[in-house]
Design a protein around this motif. Structure first.
Motif, PDB file in Angstrom:
ATOM      1  N   UNK A  83      32.553 -39.873  22.062  1.00 47.63           N
ATOM      2  CA  UNK A  83      33.380 -39.899  20.814  1.00 47.63           C
ATOM      3  C   UNK A  83      33.462 -38.811  19.965  1.00 47.63           C
ATOM      4  N   UNK A  84      32.247 -38.438  19.854  1.00 49.55           N
ATOM      5  CA  UNK A  84      32.133 -37.365  18.682  1.00 49.55           C
ATOM      6  C   UNK A  84      33.128 -35.990  18.880  1.00 49.55           C
ATOM      7  N   UNK A  85      32.830 -35.618  20.196  1.00 45.10           N
ATOM      8  CA  UNK A  85      33.632 -34.207  20.525  1.00 45.10           C
ATOM      9  C   UNK A  85      35.036 -34.409  21.033  1.00 45.10           C
ATOM     10  N   UNK A  86      35.476 -35.806  20.840  1.00 41.76           N
ATOM     11  CA  UNK A  86      36.767 -36.213  21.095  1.00 41.76           C
ATOM     12  C   UNK A  86      37.318 -35.938  22.619  1.00 41.76           C
ATOM     13  N   UNK A  87      36.433 -36.122  23.586  1.00 37.82           N
ATOM     14  CA  UNK A  87      37.038 -36.212  24.997  1.00 37.82           C
ATOM     15  C   UNK A  87      37.559 -37.338  25.262  1.00 37.82           C
ATOM     16  N   UNK A  90      21.790 -35.474  -1.957  1.00 41.36           N
ATOM     17  CA  UNK A  90      22.880 -36.052  -2.047  1.00 41.36           C
ATOM     18  C   UNK A  90      22.722 -37.369  -2.871  1.00 41.36           C
ATOM     19  N   UNK A  91      23.764 -37.755  -3.855  1.00 44.31           N
ATOM     20  CA  UNK A  91      23.668 -38.767  -4.740  1.00 44.31           C
ATOM     21  C   UNK A  91      23.129 -39.910  -4.267  1.00 44.31           C
ATOM     22  N   UNK A  92      23.600 -40.223  -3.026  1.00 45.63           N
ATOM     23  CA  UNK A  92      23.035 -41.619  -2.420  1.00 45.63           C
ATOM     24  C   UNK A  92      22.213 -41.525  -1.215  1.00 45.63           C
ATOM     25  N   UNK A  93      21.319 -40.222  -1.142  1.00 44.06           N
ATOM     26  CA  UNK A  93      20.502 -40.067  -0.148  1.00 44.06           C
ATOM     27  C   UNK A  93      21.389 -38.923   1.115  1.00 44.06           C
ATOM     28  N   UNK A  94      20.949 -39.197   2.090  1.00 49.72           N
ATOM     29  CA  UNK A  94      21.549 -38.263   3.357  1.00 49.72           C
ATOM     30  C   UNK A  94      22.887 -39.017   3.664  1.00 49.72           C
ATOM     31  N   UNK A  95      23.766 -38.278   3.993  1.00 51.48           N
ATOM     32  CA  UNK A  95      25.088 -38.766   4.573  1.00 51.48           C
ATOM     33  C   UNK A  95      25.694 -37.765   5.454  1.00 51.48           C
ATOM     34  N   UNK A  96      26.496 -38.467   6.464  1.00 48.10           N
ATOM     35  CA  UNK A  96      27.067 -37.570   7.691  1.00 48.10           C
ATOM     36  C   UNK A  96      28.596 -37.865   7.377  1.00 48.10           C
ATOM     37  N   UNK A  97      29.492 -36.762   7.301  1.00 47.49           N
ATOM     38  CA  UNK A  97      30.865 -36.858   7.356  1.00 47.49           C
ATOM     39  C   UNK A  97      31.358 -36.222   8.660  1.00 47.49           C
ATOM     40  N   UNK A  98      32.299 -36.762   9.174  1.00 43.81           N
ATOM     41  CA  UNK A  98      32.951 -36.240  10.604  1.00 43.81           C
ATOM     42  C   UNK A  98      34.315 -35.590  10.080  1.00 43.81           C
ATOM     43  N   UNK A  99      34.499 -34.369  10.262  1.00 37.86           N
ATOM     44  CA  UNK A  99      35.451 -33.595  10.089  1.00 37.86           C
ATOM     45  C   UNK A  99      36.711 -33.602  10.772  1.00 37.86           C
ATOM     46  N   UNK A 100      37.870 -33.567  10.239  1.00 43.22           N
ATOM     47  CA  UNK A 100      39.082 -33.464  11.012  1.00 43.22           C
ATOM     48  C   UNK A 100      39.924 -32.630  10.054  1.00 43.22           C
ATOM     49  N   UNK A 101      41.048 -32.199  10.812  1.00 48.80           N
ATOM     50  CA  UNK A 101      41.933 -31.360  10.220  1.00 48.80           C
ATOM     51  C   UNK A 101      42.487 -31.951   9.068  1.00 48.80           C
ATOM     52  N   UNK A 102      42.748 -30.837   7.905  1.00 53.14           N
ATOM     53  CA  UNK A 102      43.357 -31.050   6.580  1.00 53.14           C
ATOM     54  C   UNK A 102      42.156 -31.740   5.840  1.00 53.14           C
ATOM     55  N   UNK A 103      41.112 -32.291   6.205  1.00 50.32           N
ATOM     56  CA  UNK A 103      40.300 -32.938   5.337  1.00 50.32           C
ATOM     57  C   UNK A 103      39.435 -32.072   4.317  1.00 50.32           C
ATOM     58  N   UNK A 104      39.271 -32.317   3.093  1.00 49.79           N
ATOM     59  CA  UNK A 104      38.586 -31.537   2.007  1.00 49.79           C
ATOM     60  C   UNK A 104      37.503 -32.492   1.592  1.00 49.79           C
ATOM     61  N   UNK A 105      36.144 -31.971   1.575  1.00 45.36           N
ATOM     62  CA  UNK A 105      35.095 -32.793   1.046  1.00 45.36           C
ATOM     63  C   UNK A 105      34.327 -31.862  -0.069  1.00 45.36           C
ATOM     64  N   UNK A 149      33.376 -31.526  14.283  1.00 45.83           N
ATOM     65  CA  UNK A 149      32.446 -31.015  13.600  1.00 45.83           C
ATOM     66  C   UNK A 149      31.872 -32.260  12.487  1.00 45.83           C
ATOM     67  N   UNK A 150      30.541 -32.016  12.199  1.00 51.96           N
ATOM     68  CA  UNK A 150      29.876 -33.050  11.404  1.00 51.96           C
ATOM     69  C   UNK A 150      29.415 -32.283  10.082  1.00 51.96           C
ATOM     70  N   UNK A 151      29.320 -32.827   8.982  1.00 53.06           N
ATOM     71  CA  UNK A 151      28.884 -32.255   7.668  1.00 53.06           C
ATOM     72  C   UNK A 151      27.823 -33.031   7.256  1.00 53.06           C
ATOM     73  N   UNK A 152      26.391 -32.697   7.015  1.00 59.22           N
ATOM     74  CA  UNK A 152      25.330 -33.645   6.434  1.00 59.22           C
ATOM     75  C   UNK A 152      24.692 -33.029   5.496  1.00 59.22           C
ATOM     76  N   UNK A 153      24.621 -33.828   4.379  1.00 61.31           N
ATOM     77  CA  UNK A 153      24.035 -33.263   3.435  1.00 61.31           C
ATOM     78  C   UNK A 153      22.422 -34.185   3.200  1.00 61.31           C
ATOM     79  N   UNK A 154      21.360 -33.277   3.053  1.00 58.60           N
ATOM     80  CA  UNK A 154      19.926 -33.636   3.571  1.00 58.60           C
ATOM     81  C   UNK A 154      19.301 -34.110   2.368  1.00 58.60           C
ATOM     82  N   UNK A 155      19.442 -33.116   1.298  1.00 62.02           N
ATOM     83  CA  UNK A 155      18.265 -33.611   0.334  1.00 62.02           C
ATOM     84  C   UNK A 155      18.748 -34.262  -1.277  1.00 62.02           C
TER      85      UNK A 155
END
Length: 259
Positions: free
Chosen positions: A236-240, A72-87, A64-70
């Motif tokens: 790479x994104x979907x971890x094939x 966000x403190x430094x503008x748009x960002x994208x975070x790739x989520x993995x197990x146990x990550x907290x954002x 999964x990917x998390x995007x903050x669009x409007x």
């Protein structure tokens, strides 16, 4: 759905409380995502609303990917989520994209809008009877046979992204893919033939995107190099294939050369 301070939203195919959460805490609500693919985890994550912050805690290996669009403190960002990550979510609109999350193979999009509001308009939401305790176990996501021809082609194609070289100027050529597979495996099937590499990349694309989003089907007339670039990044994104797979292939090649 509106949540206030002290409340938590559980999202997933059939979400239920994590094992480390006492059932006596009643400020939880479950939101089963509609039309989920069977490989989507029963519990994907928790949206946790505090007095000053909103956090997303991820519980799944589902890509999964998390995007903050409007806002966000430094503008748009994208975070790739993995197990146990907290954002921490940014104020404004946050988009959560669950890759290959729908039954039809499409990505599943959720929007979390973080706004400051009068806390009097919300109240604790008890965990409802939406929890499906008898839901089917999570299935394996569509993938490639590890160590097979298409798997090695995907590894060679996605190598720049797996190695962290996101600015790689172009996708690997057919010849480069053949040489990389031969170097890793010692045997390259029939990939010295350009058509065989093209066929393998098409199979990788079908698994990575699903039938409805397969760029070889839906983008007739599109530049094939652009399609190859998209397939490499998506694999790479979907971890094939993963960075761990790349490291293992390089170790195996080095051991074979030493012997």
């Amino acid at each position: 759905m509106v949540l206030g301070s002290g409340e938590t939203l559980l999202i997933g195919r059939a979400p239920q409380l994590p094992d480390d959460r006492p059932e006596t805490q009643l400020r939880f609500t479950a939101y089963p995502l509609p039309s989920c693919a069977p490989h989507v985890s029963r519990l994907l994550g928790e949206v946790i609303v505090g007095d000053e912050t909103v956090r997303l805690r991820w519980h799944s290996r589902t890509a999964a990917q998390l995007s903050s669009l409007f806002d966000a403190p430094a503008g748009a960002r994208r975070v790739v989520l993995s197990d146990t990550v907290t954002v921490q979510l940014d104020e404004g609109e946050n988009q959560l994209l669950v890759l290959r999350g729908k039954q039809v193979g499409d990505d599943l999009l959720l929007v979390v809008d973080v706004v400051r509001m009068d806390t009097s308009v919300t109240r604790p939401i008890p965990l409802p009877a939406l929890q499906d305790l008898d839901a089917a176990p999570t299935k394996d996501a569509p993938g490639l046979v590890p160590g097979g021809r298409e798997w090695f082609v995907a590894l060679a194609l996605a190598e720049p992204w797996l190695a962290g070289d996101d600015d790689y100027p172009r996708p690997p050529t057919n010849r480069e893919i053949y040489e990389r597979v031969l170097g890793w495996h010692g045997y390259a099937w029939n990939l010295e033939r350009t058509q065989r590499v093209d066929d393998a990349i098409r199979r990788v694309a079908a698994v990575a995107f699903g039938p409805r989003e397969d760029p070889f089907r839906s983008e007739a007339g599109r530049n094939l190099r652009n399609i190859r670039f998209a397939v490499a990044r998506r694999a790479a994104e979907v971890r094939l294939v993963t960075a761990q797979d790349l490291a293992a292939a390089n170790r195996a090649a080095a051991a074979r050369h030493r012997s």
